[in-house]
Motif scaffolding. Structure first.
Motif, PDB file in Angstrom:
ATOM      1  N   SER A 398       0.830  -1.211   0.000  1.00  0.00           N
ATOM      2  CA  SER A 398       0.000   0.000   0.000  1.00  0.00           C
ATOM      3  C   SER A 398       0.860   1.254   0.000  1.00  0.00           C
ATOM      4  CB  SER A 398      -0.868   0.062   1.251  1.00  0.00           C
ATOM      5  OG  SER A 398      -1.352  -1.186   1.595  1.00  0.00           O
ATOM      6  N   ILE A 399       2.133   1.081   0.393  1.00  0.00           N
ATOM      7  CA  ILE A 399       3.011   2.235   0.497  1.00  0.00           C
ATOM      8  C   ILE A 399       3.937   2.247  -0.714  1.00  0.00           C
ATOM      9  CG2 ILE A 399       4.635   3.453   1.986  1.00  0.00           C
ATOM     10  CD1 ILE A 399       3.719   1.726   4.297  1.00  0.00           C
ATOM     11  N   PRO A 413      -0.306  12.811  -2.790  1.00  0.00           N
ATOM     12  CA  PRO A 413      -0.767  11.637  -2.044  1.00  0.00           C
ATOM     13  C   PRO A 413      -0.618  11.876  -0.543  1.00  0.00           C
ATOM     14  CG  PRO A 413       1.448  11.262  -2.833  1.00  0.00           C
ATOM     15  CD  PRO A 413       1.032  12.595  -3.377  1.00  0.00           C
ATOM     16  N   VAL A 414      -1.256  11.040   0.268  1.00  0.00           N
ATOM     17  CA  VAL A 414      -1.028  11.073   1.715  1.00  0.00           C
ATOM     18  C   VAL A 414       0.414  10.600   1.923  1.00  0.00           C
ATOM     19  CG1 VAL A 414      -1.672  10.095   3.938  1.00  0.00           C
ATOM     20  CG2 VAL A 414      -3.438  10.556   2.224  1.00  0.00           C
ATOM     21  N   LYS A 415       1.196  11.410   2.661  1.00  0.00           N
ATOM     22  CA  LYS A 415       2.601  11.037   2.815  1.00  0.00           C
ATOM     23  C   LYS A 415       2.936  10.596   4.238  1.00  0.00           C
ATOM     24  CE  LYS A 415       5.924  12.986   0.545  1.00  0.00           C
ATOM     25  NZ  LYS A 415       6.852  14.004   0.001  1.00  0.00           N
ATOM     26  N   LEU A 416       3.945   9.739   4.326  1.00  0.00           N
ATOM     27  CA  LEU A 416       4.436   9.307   5.630  1.00  0.00           C
ATOM     28  C   LEU A 416       5.382  10.385   6.150  1.00  0.00           C
ATOM     29  CD1 LEU A 416       3.311   6.666   4.467  1.00  0.00           C
ATOM     30  CD2 LEU A 416       5.291   5.485   5.377  1.00  0.00           C
ATOM     31  N   THR A 417       5.237  10.758   7.411  1.00  0.00           N
ATOM     32  CA  THR A 417       6.131  11.785   7.927  1.00  0.00           C
ATOM     33  C   THR A 417       7.440  11.179   8.418  1.00  0.00           C
ATOM     34  OG1 THR A 417       5.050  11.642  10.066  1.00  0.00           O
ATOM     35  CG2 THR A 417       4.265  13.343   8.580  1.00  0.00           C
ATOM     36  N   ASN A 418       7.448   9.878   8.689  1.00  0.00           N
ATOM     37  CA  ASN A 418       8.691   9.231   9.130  1.00  0.00           C
ATOM     38  C   ASN A 418       8.961   7.972   8.312  1.00  0.00           C
ATOM     39  OD1 ASN A 418       6.435   7.950  10.190  1.00  0.00           O
ATOM     40  ND2 ASN A 418       7.520   7.212  11.992  1.00  0.00           N
ATOM     41  N   LEU A 420      10.762   5.014   6.224  1.00  0.00           N
ATOM     42  CA  LEU A 420      11.993   4.273   6.441  1.00  0.00           C
ATOM     43  C   LEU A 420      12.939   4.511   5.268  1.00  0.00           C
ATOM     44  CD1 LEU A 420      12.464   2.462   8.859  1.00  0.00           C
ATOM     45  CD2 LEU A 420      11.817   0.500   7.469  1.00  0.00           C
ATOM     46  N   GLU A 424       9.411   4.100  -0.044  1.00  0.00           N
ATOM     47  CA  GLU A 424       8.123   3.877   0.603  1.00  0.00           C
ATOM     48  C   GLU A 424       7.801   5.087   1.461  1.00  0.00           C
ATOM     49  OE1 GLU A 424      10.419   1.127   1.719  1.00  0.00           O
ATOM     50  OE2 GLU A 424      10.023  -0.117  -0.033  1.00  0.00           O
ATOM     51  N   LEU A 427       1.177   6.938   0.547  1.00  0.00           N
ATOM     52  CA  LEU A 427       0.108   5.942   0.428  1.00  0.00           C
ATOM     53  C   LEU A 427      -0.490   6.026  -0.969  1.00  0.00           C
ATOM     54  CD1 LEU A 427      -1.752   6.165   3.836  1.00  0.00           C
ATOM     55  CD2 LEU A 427       0.000   4.574   3.077  1.00  0.00           C
ATOM     56  N   ARG A 428      -0.784   4.909  -1.545  1.00  0.00           N
ATOM     57  CA  ARG A 428      -1.208   4.934  -2.944  1.00  0.00           C
ATOM     58  C   ARG A 428      -2.660   5.384  -3.101  1.00  0.00           C
ATOM     59  NH1 ARG A 428      -1.222  -1.499  -4.376  1.00  0.00           N
ATOM     60  NH2 ARG A 428      -2.348  -2.244  -2.560  1.00  0.00           N
ATOM     61  N   TYR A 459      -5.957   5.496  -0.791  1.00  0.00           N
ATOM     62  CA  TYR A 459      -6.026   6.549   0.231  1.00  0.00           C
ATOM     63  C   TYR A 459      -5.822   7.911  -0.410  1.00  0.00           C
ATOM     64  CZ  TYR A 459      -4.244   2.167   2.145  1.00  0.00           C
ATOM     65  OH  TYR A 459      -4.023   0.847   2.397  1.00  0.00           O
ATOM     66  N   HIS A 461      -6.056  12.448   0.458  1.00  0.00           N
ATOM     67  CA  HIS A 461      -6.460  13.592   1.276  1.00  0.00           C
ATOM     68  C   HIS A 461      -7.853  14.000   0.821  1.00  0.00           C
ATOM     69  CE1 HIS A 461      -2.849  14.580   3.456  1.00  0.00           C
ATOM     70  NE2 HIS A 461      -2.122  14.413   2.368  1.00  0.00           N
ATOM     71  N   PHE A 466      -9.128  12.655   5.354  1.00  0.00           N
ATOM     72  CA  PHE A 466      -8.666  11.638   4.407  1.00  0.00           C
ATOM     73  C   PHE A 466      -9.819  10.732   4.006  1.00  0.00           C
ATOM     74  CE2 PHE A 466      -8.703   9.467   8.425  1.00  0.00           C
ATOM     75  CZ  PHE A 466      -9.052   8.162   8.114  1.00  0.00           C
TER      76      PHE A 466
ATOM     77  N   ILE B 127      -5.871   3.608   8.080  1.00  0.00           N
ATOM     78  CA  ILE B 127      -5.449   4.904   8.614  1.00  0.00           C
ATOM     79  C   ILE B 127      -6.161   5.069   9.952  1.00  0.00           C
ATOM     80  CG2 ILE B 127      -5.507   7.409   8.318  1.00  0.00           C
ATOM     81  CD1 ILE B 127      -5.316   6.996   5.321  1.00  0.00           C
ATOM     82  N   PHE B 152       4.292   4.232  11.535  1.00  0.00           N
ATOM     83  CA  PHE B 152       4.381   5.249  10.486  1.00  0.00           C
ATOM     84  C   PHE B 152       3.346   6.331  10.759  1.00  0.00           C
ATOM     85  CE2 PHE B 152       5.868   1.701   7.551  1.00  0.00           C
ATOM     86  CZ  PHE B 152       7.134   2.228   7.323  1.00  0.00           C
ATOM     87  N   TYR B 153       3.779   7.573  10.770  1.00  0.00           N
ATOM     88  CA  TYR B 153       2.829   8.689  10.920  1.00  0.00           C
ATOM     89  C   TYR B 153       2.536   9.314   9.563  1.00  0.00           C
ATOM     90  CZ  TYR B 153       2.962   8.340  15.937  1.00  0.00           C
ATOM     91  OH  TYR B 153       2.801   7.885  17.215  1.00  0.00           O
ATOM     92  N   LEU B 154       1.369   9.977   9.467  1.00  0.00           N
ATOM     93  CA  LEU B 154       0.912  10.501   8.176  1.00  0.00           C
ATOM     94  C   LEU B 154       0.748  12.018   8.217  1.00  0.00           C
ATOM     95  CD1 LEU B 154      -1.792   7.756   7.566  1.00  0.00           C
ATOM     96  CD2 LEU B 154       0.478   7.882   6.530  1.00  0.00           C
ATOM     97  N   ASP B 155       0.804  12.624   7.031  1.00  0.00           N
ATOM     98  CA  ASP B 155       0.723  14.090   6.963  1.00  0.00           C
ATOM     99  C   ASP B 155      -0.723  14.596   6.880  1.00  0.00           C
ATOM    100  OD1 ASP B 155       0.058  13.363   4.394  1.00  0.00           O
ATOM    101  OD2 ASP B 155       1.366  14.819   3.423  1.00  0.00           O
ATOM    102  N   ILE B 156      -1.634  13.880   7.525  1.00  0.00           N
ATOM    103  CA  ILE B 156      -3.026  14.334   7.547  1.00  0.00           C
ATOM    104  C   ILE B 156      -3.193  15.248   8.763  1.00  0.00           C
ATOM    105  CG2 ILE B 156      -5.437  13.573   7.720  1.00  0.00           C
ATOM    106  CD1 ILE B 156      -4.378  10.805   6.663  1.00  0.00           C
ATOM    107  N   ARG B 194      -4.624  -5.379   6.907  1.00  0.00           N
ATOM    108  CA  ARG B 194      -3.218  -5.015   6.748  1.00  0.00           C
ATOM    109  C   ARG B 194      -2.773  -4.138   7.912  1.00  0.00           C
ATOM    110  NH1 ARG B 194      -2.053  -3.726   0.358  1.00  0.00           N
ATOM    111  NH2 ARG B 194      -3.208  -5.477  -0.475  1.00  0.00           N
ATOM    112  N   TYR B 196       1.006  -1.996   9.517  1.00  0.00           N
ATOM    113  CA  TYR B 196       2.259  -1.429   9.018  1.00  0.00           C
ATOM    114  C   TYR B 196       3.206  -1.090  10.158  1.00  0.00           C
ATOM    115  CZ  TYR B 196      -0.919  -0.832   5.109  1.00  0.00           C
ATOM    116  OH  TYR B 196      -1.839  -1.072   4.111  1.00  0.00           O
ATOM    117  N   PHE B 207       7.474  -4.224   6.067  1.00  0.00           N
ATOM    118  CA  PHE B 207       6.838  -3.028   6.636  1.00  0.00           C
ATOM    119  C   PHE B 207       5.324  -3.098   6.514  1.00  0.00           C
ATOM    120  CE2 PHE B 207       8.127  -2.004   2.282  1.00  0.00           C
ATOM    121  CZ  PHE B 207       6.925  -1.600   1.729  1.00  0.00           C
ATOM    122  N   MET B 208       4.843  -4.030   5.715  1.00  0.00           N
ATOM    123  CA  MET B 208       3.396  -4.269   5.647  1.00  0.00           C
ATOM    124  C   MET B 208       3.144  -5.752   5.864  1.00  0.00           C
ATOM    125  SD  MET B 208       0.823  -3.707   2.408  1.00  0.00           S
ATOM    126  CE  MET B 208       0.791  -5.349   1.671  1.00  0.00           C
TER     127      MET B 208
END
Lengths: 660, 354
Positions: A398-399, A413-418, A420, A424, A427-428, A459, A461, A466, B127, B152-156, B194, B196, B207-208
């Motif tokens: 999904s990432i 897209p919705v992005k991961l703030t941390n 790895l 990745e 989010l798609r 996913y 915004h 979201f 989410i 994992f944190y998100l930018d929402i 799923r 993560y 990671f998933m």
């Protein structure tokens, strides 16, 4: 956490073989991950769960072993000496929330040298490096009591001691020789001039005990678990000391650890205790008393237990138990058990020693519950249906990478703030990328006949928040007729779901050379099409890919209940028409002429494609099979011939159409 | 004519002997009963004979014709079905079977086992927010117990409900929170999906991955029920003779908590070698359990009263159990899959094995 059996034997005589000890500790919740014989010692590696700070010390482990052996465990406490007062320096605590209590002992004229074998062996077997006799003694006492200690070279201290937050940008070089820039998130120990330790985490190089050290300033303290956790994370450190502070340390043993270390330094390093000073105060803890009833214990665990058994087990764990009446037990929690807060915690203490495996398993009678709204079964039905059509299910990540999404035209897209890795980090919003990756993977491995589907969430915004939508994707790459196959799958799916009045409408779509919008009622539920040549190139696909994506909740809401429809009992008669028409004419127009002329045509199919040299340039040729049927009579051969001739004549009238 | 009839009779007897297939018999029929057959020509000569001969030979010829017809019919019944024998050594056609991904199959199988016990299945969202993923599950924000749940944190942007930052759920437990929050007991729910975690990908990390959460809440739920339900599951899924071992453990959201091991279904845990200190040759050890005799498969416990309370369920009146397990691990154990990455590469040669 590692412990040495010889070390434990200093506190309680363990009279069982190592194997038996390992299994009984494991079954009581102290999981022994590994154990081995080292010299005359047995070393156990245990997993200490985050609630059991007390197992980070030999005293705590010995107490647990005693309970497993049904023995009483008695601790020998050292005699605490708090005199004379250290006059050279005072200790100031900036905020008692960060550090409620700080005590120090000054020990003079020590001899820093190699540690005695017994100390070295103990700490090394417990996984701590040996440094010199002083540092090893502080670690030995930390291992014994669970309270981390730190020894400073007293002659390098300048003035008073401060427990304070670091100033932003303040620099710190640890005993690991690495320099770190601190911020106000770090708690430090400092003197008048400099930072001398990252509190509870690591001492500084500038005051480290060395072979030249003569006088020791021995620190013992209570630090806030949250503060230490934040501080060591900011510094990217994880030490034996911070590990313990994060999990809380037991205040009552603070003096014991400090005193025991001081005594050992006197004995082993020939020093003299020269002074004591403290700042802050010990947080008073009230004795926790809990009332439990035997019947609720039994109702909770689902078995019956004799009261004396319950009492005995709790007592062996240092709980004080007073029986009131038949059913009620008043339980006093030992002070070192900071994790015990309520009845259920007592239930667990009892049952883990009694043995989970001794409870008889039973099946519950589940009462009828209100139905839950869920598309789980619908999704499974779709999956099964698609496998009956010969498609294989895939599961892709999904990432994905925002760069890849951008290449395919998906923005924001919705992005991961941390993340790895950069591969990745987003989010798609579509299942296309996963499908392409999977098809590419297989084509590159010489796999053919690709018919895949995936059912997963996408996913996006949406209005400051979201959305996460269950989505179906189909991917087809065959040696021929991929498009008609994919279209057939989509149509079969729509028919299977009995969706009324669906249509496939031509549209233009990014990433696709030609695409159809799938519309149910007036609502678009998805699309299908042929992947654009440029996208194909961009994503290094060697073959054409035909892709469809449909929204699950739209499909679910458009789905209609199936009712049996009577079919005509009269025979179907077919006639073939061989036809050629110009490439600029769409098949749809031919079909319109055929179907438009009369009502007996129930179906038509292309049975043959002709590619001969005798065709006029710019024409394509097919054999179309027409199926005639009436719902109220048997059509005669003559009637059908007649109808077919009418159709042929109508087709001949059309421009750009040749009959062959 | 007499002689010719006898000769014909003889010839037919011999010919019919060697006729085996339908094709042979058809040739025989044409030869003896066809318009140009010897028998037909004999019939055509009848009118040239005398009246008495006509009767005699006419009868003889008819008898012969009937004999041949009957013989051929008899033969046809016993003849092989097809005209020419099929070469059975030809390769089979390329049958393209559709298939569910092995993780879907395993997840479905697991869910179905619990559905039969009366659990219903609902999925949560991937989410989630900090409140549902941590706080409501009795996992304080700044606590070492969160180390087990790197996330994992998100930018929402944060919502208005004080639920903290948005994230990708690190376990399926938040769906337990949502269901308990939204519906009243009795509850018995399975929630697959799923999850993560920021883990570097290797043969056993991804990671998933997938998890299945299960829980039941009612007035009379006990730890014994948890054991019963899980024992039933293990025996249905792995094999009817596996055993379970419940080891005390710590999870913030359950009390008491346990980790559950199954006896190794490959070596039946017959030679648990945890007690043996000499390093065994790798080849001597059971390849499934690495000689331990037990395989860790899930975590479980009685739902912590704080969790019930956070969801608005009276912890005095109701009790519940909960468990959570991975899907990849049981799938790997069951099918001997040695690399978790195989699940997400989707190689057709992998997919078509299940």
């Amino acid at each position: 956490m590692r412990f040495s059996l010889n070390f434990i034997n200093e506190f309680i005589k363990v009279e069982m073989p190592a194997e038996k000890l390992a299994s009984s500790l494991t079954m009581a919740g102290m999981e022994v991950e590994h154990f081995e014989k080292i010299g005359s010692d047995w070393v156990f590696d245990i997993e200490v769960t985050s609630n059991r700070y007390d197992w980070l010390s030999m005293i705590g482990i010995a107490r647990e072993i005693a309970a497993c052996m049904h023995k009483r465990f008695i601790i020998k406490y050292p005699q605490i000496i708090k005199k004379p007062l250290i006059k050279e320096r005072a200790i100031f605590i900036e905020n008692s929330k960060d550090c409620p209590l700080y005590i120090a002992r000054s020990i003079r004229n020590v001899n820093v040298k190699e540690p005695p074998d017994i100390i070295r062996e103990r700490i090394v077997n417990c996984g701590v490096n040996t440094i010199n006799n002083i540092v090893d003694i502080t670690n030995y006492c930390m291992l014994t009591w669970g309270n981390p200690l730190h020894a400073f070279d007293e002659d390098k201290l300048e003035g008073n001691i401060y427990v304070r937050r670091a100033k932003n940008g303040e620099r710190f070089i640890g005993i690991d020789d690495k320099e770190r820039v601190l911020s106000c998130g770090n708690l430090v120990i400092a003197d008048e001039k400099k930072v001398i330790a990252l509190a509870g985490v690591m001492g500084a190089k500038n005051t480290e005990v060395s072979r030249q050290t003569k006088n020791i300033f021995l620190e013992a303290a209570i630090f806030s678990p949250v503060t230490i956790r934040r501080s060591r994370r900011l510094a990217c450190l994880d030490t034996d000391s911070s590990y313990r502070f994060e999990r809380k340390v037991f205040g009552d043993y603070l003096e014991c650890a400090s005193m025991a270390a001081s005594n050992l330094i006197e004995k082993i390093a020939q020093g003299t205790l020269a002074g004591y000073r403290e700042a802050g105060k010990k947080t008073a803890h009230t004795q926790k008393k809990l009332t439990i009833s035997l019947s609720s214990l039994q109702n909770y665990l689902g078995d019956t237990f004799p009261k004396n058994k319950v009492t005995r087990i709790l007592t062996s764990l240092d709980f004080k138990v007073k029986t009131i009446g038949v059913d009620i037990l008043k339980v006093t929690v030992p002070a070192f058990r900071l994790d015990i807060e309520r009845e259920v915690d007592i239930y667990e203490e009892f049952i883990r020693i009694y043995g989970y495996d001794n409870i008889t398993a039973k099946l519950p009678f589940l009462l009828e519950q209100k139905p839950k709204i869920s598309n789980y079964h619908f999704k499974n039905e779709l999956k099964y249906f698609l496998t009956t059509l010969g498609l294989k299910e895939i599961i892709t990540y999904s990432i994905c990478a925002d760069k890849e999404l951008e290449k395919a035209g998906f923005s924001k897209p919705v992005k991961l703030t941390n993340p790895l890795r950069l591969q990745e980090n987003a989010l798609r919003p579509s299942l296309l990328l996963g499908m392409m990756a999977c098809v590419r993977y297989n084509i590159n491995r010489a796999q053919e006949n690709i018919r895949f589907f995936e059912l997963a969430n996408v996913y996006q915004h949406k209005d400051g928040s979201f959305c996460e939508d269950a989505t179906l994707s189909l991917g087809v790459s065959l040696s021929r007729d991929s498009f008609s196959y994919l279209k057939g799958v989509v149509e079969e799916l729509l028919k299977y779901l009995n969706i009324s009045s669906w249509t496939l409408q031509e549209k233009s779509a990014p990433n696709f050379t030609s695409a159809l919008s799938i519309v149910a009622g007036n609502q678009p539920v998805g699309s299908l099409g042929k992947l654009d040549e440029s996208v194909k190139k961009e994503f290094e696909l060697k073959e054409d890919l035909f892709f469809a994506q449909l929204d699950i909740s739209c499909l679910l809401s458009a789905r209609r209940r199936k009712l049996y429809k009577a079919f005509s009992p009269y025979p179907v008669i077919n006639r073939d028409i061989s036809i050629a028409f110009r490439y600029d004419i769409k098949f749809k127009e031919i079909e319109k002429i055929i179907r438009g002329s009369q009502a007996y045509i129930v179906d038509l199919r292309i049975v043959n494609t002709y590619e001969g040299k005798d065709l006029p340039k710019g024409y394509q040729a097919f054999t179309i099979r027409l199926f005639y049927q009436s719902s109220d009579k048997t059509l005669t051969s003559e009637e059908v011939d007649n109808l077919n001739t009418q159709i042929r004549n109508k087709l001949l009238e059309a421009e750009g159409v040749i009959l062959r | 004519m007499e002689k010719e009839i006898i000769a014909l009779e003889e010839e037919f007897k011999q010919d019919s002997h060697s006729a085996i297939t339908q094709q042979d018999l058809e040739a025989l029929r044409i030869k003896y009963l066809g318009r140009k057959s010897a028998l037909a020509s004999l019939f055509t000569r009848l009118p040239t004979l005398s009246k008495e001969e006509k009767i005699t030979f006419g009868r003889r010829l008819n008898v012969l014709k009937n004999q041949i017809t009957a013989a051929l019919e008899e033969k046809t019944k016993g003849a092989r079905g097809s005209e020419a024998p099929v070469d059975l050594t030809f390769p089979s056609s390329d049958i393209q079977r559709g298939s569910l991904h092995v993780l879907t199959q395993v997840s479905l199988e697991l869910c179905t086992i619990f559905e039969k016990l009366g659990f219903c299945v609902t999925e949560g969202t991937e989410i989630e927010d900090e409140w549902h993923n941590f706080t409501a599950l009795n996992i304080p924000l700044e606590h070492p117990s969160r180390d087990a749940f790197d996330t994992f944190y998100l930018d929402i942007p944060e919502g208005s409900e004080n639920c903290g930052k948005f994230l990708l759920r690190s376990h399926t437990s938040p769906s337990q929170i949502r269901i308990m929050h939204d519906s009243k007991p009795p509850l018995a729910v399975i929630s697959p999906g799923r999850v993560y975690r920021p883990d570097q990908v290797d043969a056993s990390h991804s990671f998933m991955f997938h998890q299945i959460e299960g829980f039941a809440v009612d007035t009379g739920i006990t730890f014994a029920h948890l054991k019963g339900v899980l024992l039933h599951f293990a025996r249905e899924f792995f094999s009817s003779d596996v055993n379970l071992r419940f080891r005390p453990h710590f999870f913030p959201f359950t009390e008491p908590s346990a980790e559950v091991d199954i006896s190794c279904f490959a070596c039946s845990g017959k030679r648990p070698q945890t007690t043996d200190q000499r390093p065994k040759q790798e080849s001597q050890k059971c390849s499934v359990c690495k000689g331990k005799g037990w395989l860790e498969i899930l975590g479980c416990g009685m739902i912590h009263p704080n969790v019930l309370t956070a969801c608005g369920i009276s912890a005095k009146k109701y009790k519940g159990f909960a468990f959570g397990m991975g899907v990849e691990r049981p799938a790997m154990l069951k099918y001997g899959i040695n690399d978790i990455r195989l699940f997400f590469e989707n190689d057709i040669r992998f997919l078509e094995q299940f």
